[in-house]
Design an enzyme around this catalytic site. Structure first.
Site, PDB file in Angstrom:
ATOM      1  CD  GLU B  49      -3.143  -0.818   2.186  1.00 48.54           C
ATOM      2  OE1 GLU B  49      -4.133  -1.572   2.120  1.00 48.54           O
ATOM      3  OE2 GLU B  49      -2.971  -0.012   3.108  1.00 48.54           O
ATOM      4  CG  ASP B  60      -3.291   9.115   7.799  1.00 52.41           C
ATOM      5  OD1 ASP B  60      -3.150   7.907   8.046  1.00 52.41           O
ATOM      6  OD2 ASP B  60      -3.600   9.561   6.677  1.00 52.41           O
TER       7      ASP B  60
END
Lengths: 406, 267
Positions: B49, B60
């Site tokens: 990824e 995040d």
């Protein structure tokens, strides 16, 4: 100008997934979807509930002090020349700005949903103060995220929030202003979604926030419309309001959408001037994209990275704007212009000296453009300016521009 | 068969689970990424990824936010990430690469433009964190035409009634976010993950990868016992952050973490 049928359709927006034409929507990570759906469901139930409306109206009357006056700025109008300027005095609300209309409504939602903790993002600190205020009143734990740059610019409001019992978190990531405070509030929410209600302060963010913030702020336009009919005997020719995220502007504009004769003008932060790129005017100089849960006009580079903004007023220093404004612009129902820092500061001084009313630097942008417009209009024309907040919080900023430190 | 489907089929035949490292493209500088991807594969990664840096990575935690800032400081943008994948493909035609990022960079260059360039560069799938299936109809249609898998998230807060519709719109695999929080949050609860995955499997035959909160061999192994794939991000990015002064050491140092997880999972 859209047709009558198109205007009527605009009044029905957003659709049930939060879209205003191509704008709005719900662009968040999966973890928050359930919470946003719950919020929408609860809000739709409450808005049809007469008991909720009665409680909201009573709070606005007895706690906020509504209705706020519509004040004819006679001397200002005379000295400026041209149209008559009326000020919708949101600066007289409890806590000193329009922000409290929305936090009262959302606090009732938080209570209904049984959330013991509220969080908020803030730029100028007005929404943070308004959130801390309602949290104090309802006995809710409150945490406010604020860019460290704004903590510096708005130290008075930071201290007010602390006195009210809120915890202020200085955000050091990114550009350290309102957008980063919003990122950080979203991160908090995704982590504490079960216990926490997120009070978004502007008519932006994921669905249903743009809708519910607009509805809570629409009291401004409903009152102004009736007051204008009562005091002037007709509707105004133009409405003028500053636009950062755009909650005070959509609150003023929305009840007038179907009144074709009423121009709506949103004034963005022109910073050092649109030509410099140092501004916060996405509707005037940006393009559509996706940020903070909605599709809307943004300040971004060619590769879709959000770029830093500049405005003398912390509350307008934001790279996005509420999605309904994006659609009103594309439809041609509202116009959006920009006023520079310098123009806003001049208007701040003028209104203070001529009327004895010290406006917030955010609202000063609207005043600046209204003065310009008025000079080109007839003396019988009427402009209603949303004086969205008072300027006490900005005295430090203005003083330091004058070279004075306290 | 797509590279992703192929990968999971092969793993199933061998009785193994997918190990899926996440690194942010261009972190801490562009030259590190392709050698790092090869080193991760050599250490036992099955799918990569690759994060697309974004100025406002709302989902995040601080570790990946800083990775985005480091990458953006060198000017790494979405099209640069596609170039990295193209370079990676010159030596590796088998390992699937999934781009993970946010909507706005894709919006900025346009869905169709992005999809054709991504396919041409050798990208296999795209996971857009802030794109729930409800907003994804147009994007899914455009990406499907280029045979790109669109990977969606499921979370502990996802109602069972919603799981099927999310999975029907996605392809490749589904990414289960193990905890309420941002990337790099506290440790995950394997028991809770196992229970939710049982629910997920009632509604889809797609492989399920689990990410968020996997930080060592023990958690990787525990998750591999209940999931089809183990997704590891912040612990790798944290190691990269420690090595920004010696970027040449990053591929070897970071891939040892993956190698250790691989042996724990296969033991």
């Amino acid at each position: 100008m859209p047709t009558k049928a198109e205007l009527a359709a605009l009044m029905q927006l957003p659709d049930d997934r939060g879209h205003f034409g191509p704008y709005g929507g719900c662009f968040v990570s999966e973890t928050l979807i359930g919470a946003l759906q719950d919020l929408d469901r609860t809000y739709e139930e409450m808005r049809k509930d007469p008991a909720f409306q009665a409680e909201f109206d009573a709070d606005l009357a007895h706690y906020v002090g509504r209705p706020s006056p519509l004040y004819f700025a006679e001397r200002l109008s005379r000295e400026n020349g041209g149209a008559r300027i009326y000020l919708k005095r949101e600066d007289l609300n409890h806590t000193g700005a329009h922000k409290v209309n929305n936090t009262i409504g959302q606090a009732l939602l938080a209570k209904k949903m049984g959330k013991p903790r509220v969080i908020a993002e803030t730029g100028a600190g007005q929404h943070g103060v308004a959130s801390a205020t309602v949290a104090a009143r309802l006995g809710l734990e409150c945490q406010v995220y604020m860019g460290i740059e704004d903590v510096r610019r708005q130290s008075l409001n930071v201290y007010r929030m602390k006195l009210l019992g809120a915890k202020v978190i200085a955000v050091e990531s990114g550009t350290r202003t309102l957008k980063d405070a919003m990122n950080e509030a979203m991160r908090d929410w995704v982590t504490n979604v079960d216990s926490t209600y997120y009070i978004i302060g502007t008519a932006a963010g994921p669905h249903p926030y743009p809708k519910l913030v607009r509805d809570f702020q629409s009291i401004i336009g409903r009152e102004a419309r009736q007051q204008c009919l009562d005091q002037v005997g007709r509707l105004p020719d133009a409405l003028v309001a500053c636009v950062g995220g755009g909650s005070n502007a959509i609150g003023l504009f929305h009840p007038f959408i179907e009144d074709e004769g009423v121009r709506m003008v949103g004034v963005e932060a022109g910073g050092y001037g649109l030509e410099t790129g140092q501004h916060a005017a996405p509707l005037s100089a940006g393009r559509p994209g996706v940020l903070h849960g909605n599709r809307t006009y943004l300040m971004e580079d060619d590769a879709g990275q959000i770029i830093g903004t500049h405005s003398v007023s912390a509350g307008l220093d934001y790279p996005g704007v509420g999605p309904e404004h994006s659609w009103l612009k594309d439809c041609g129902r509202a116009e959006y212009v920009a006023a520079t820092d310098e123009e806003a500061l001049a208007a701040f001084r003028t209104l203070t000296r001529v009327e004895g009313i010290m406006p917030a630097l955010e609202s000063s942008h609207a005043v600046a453009h209204a003065l310009k417009m008025a000079r080109e209009m007839d003396k019988d024309d009427v402009i209603v300016v949303n004086l969205s907040g008072r300027g006490d919080k900005d005295i430090h900023t203005v003083a330091s521009i004058d070279g004075i430190e306290f | 068969m797509s590279r992703i489907a192929n990968c999971f089929a092969r793993l199933e035949q061998n009785g193994r689970k997918a190990l899926i490292p996440y690194v942010t493209g261009g972190d801490p500088e562009p030259a590190v990424t392709v050698p790092l991807m090869h080193a991760l594969v050599a250490a036992g990664a099955d799918i990569i990824e690759l994060g697309v840096p974004f100025s406002d990575p709302m989902a995040d935690g601080p570790v990946i936010q800083l990775a985005c800032e480091r990458a953006l400081a060198h000017g790494t943008r979405l099209l640069d990430i596609l170039e990295m994948v193209r370079e990676f493909r010159q030596q590796d035609d088998q390992t699937p690469v999934v781009l993970m990022g946010y909507m706005n960079p894709v919006e900025a260059i346009g869905y169709a433009n992005f999809a054709s360039r991504a396919r041409e560069a050798g990208v296999d799938g795209v996971l857009t964190v802030d794109l729930p299936p409800e907003e994804a109809d147009e994007l899914v249609e455009v990406f499907r035409k280029e045979n790109l898998d669109v990977i969606f998230l499921l979370a502990p807060t996802t109602q069972e009634s919603r799981i099927r519709s999310v999975c029907e719109k996605g392809s490749g695999y589904v990414y289960y976010v193990s905890l309420k929080g941002v990337t790099g949050s506290a440790a995950l609860d394997v028991k809770a993950v196992e229970e939710k995955l049982a629910e997920v499997r009632r509604h889809t035959d797609m492989p399920v990868g689990v990410g968020f909160g996997i930080r060592d061999e023990a958690s990787a192994r525990a998750v591999s016992e209940v999931a089809d794939g183990v997704i590891v991000g912040s612990v790798l990015v944290n190691r990269i952050a420690e090595l920004t002064k010696t970027p040449e050491a990053i591929p070897e140092q970071v891939s040892t973490i993956i190698a250790a997880m691989r042996s724990a999972m296969d033991a």
